[in-house]
Structure formats: C-alpha cells, structure tokens
Write an enzyme that holds these catalytic residues in place. Sequence first.
Site, PDB file in Angstrom:
ATOM      1  N   ASP A 127      45.671  37.257  25.572  1.00 17.45           N
ATOM      2  CA  ASP A 127      46.363  38.125  26.115  1.00 17.45           C
ATOM      3  C   ASP A 127      47.084  39.043  25.391  1.00 17.45           C
ATOM      4  O   ASP A 127      47.237  38.871  24.241  1.00 17.45           O
ATOM      5  CB  ASP A 127      47.629  37.554  27.009  1.00 17.45           C
ATOM      6  N   ASP A 146      42.866  39.904  33.870  1.00 12.82           N
ATOM      7  CA  ASP A 146      43.715  39.643  34.628  1.00 12.82           C
ATOM      8  C   ASP A 146      44.134  40.927  35.540  1.00 12.82           C
ATOM      9  O   ASP A 146      44.313  40.690  36.909  1.00 12.82           O
ATOM     10  CB  ASP A 146      45.085  39.314  33.989  1.00 12.82           C
TER      11      ASP A 146
END
Length: 171
Positions: A127, A146
């Site tokens: 991330d 995401d």
Amino acid sequence: MWRFWLVVVLTIFADLGSKKYIFEKLLNTPAQRFELVPGWLSFTLHINKGAVWGIGGGKPVLIIAVTAVIIPIVIYLAHTSQKSGKSFLPLLGFGMLLGGALGNLYDRVFTSMQLRGYPQSYYGVRDFVDFRIPGVYNWPVFNVADIAIVLGVVIFILWSLSSSGSSSKKD
C-alpha cells in the site's frame, strides 16, 4: 465479455505497475515517504498483512482462500450480467473488482518486502496512498487495487439500483 477481461487486465497492470514504481522510488529514501499535498496526501510505503483496514492480519491463508472463492463468483456475475443486458456498467464494475482482487492476491502470494523498521520481510499487500484530513481523519494507507475494488462495488450498486428501478417501472 472481452470488455470485462480488458478492464481486469488494465486494472492489474495499473495496480502492479504503480506498486512497483512507487516502492522502487521510495524504498531507499530516508522516510520512505513523498508528500504530494503537504498534510493531506502523500505516498508512504506500507505492507498490509490483513484485508480491509488490516482486518485478518496474521491469517494470510484465510484471506487468500476468501479471495479464491470470490474470484469465480465475480466471473459468474459478470457473465450473467452481460447476458441480461447491453449495459457496460456491470462489466466495468466487476472487471475493476476482479482486477483489484487479483492485484492484491498477487502481492499476498508473490511479494515479500523488507522495509525499514520491520524486523523481517513480511508477505502482504503493498500500500502507498496515504490520505489525511488534517486534525480530523487519517485514512488507512491503500493502493490502486483498493481504489478499483471500491469503485467496482460502487458501480455495481449504482447499476443494480438503476436497473431494479427501471425494471419495476416496466411492471
């Protein structure tokens, strides 16, 4: 169905390409962080060992198994939605959802990163998008996969609501 698979492939390339680029650029910087909009938006290296908001951290096999169950369901729903109408929206939504799921699955299975401050390499999802509302909220760090998953679900919900509303008007 080719449009569905095109969205899946483009989503995977966007996700994995952005992760590779950002992590290569920031891995050896002192703070492993680059501020785009000071105080609001930055790229920050982070390994998420869980699923949404880190839930299920330490249970990678469970997360991989859930993803493996979701993949054929999404493909089936995309195929079914294509047969039921001409709209591209459900194919777009399901394609983004599947592409995001596969991008994160790739990370869980094949990526091991050693980041500063971590005592060892961890398997997890890379991330990097760090969004904050100063003094109000610090959103969990996320990635392109995401974003695609959330947009895919939103598109599907909006399409479902609009198609169920139009079908009830026909009755």
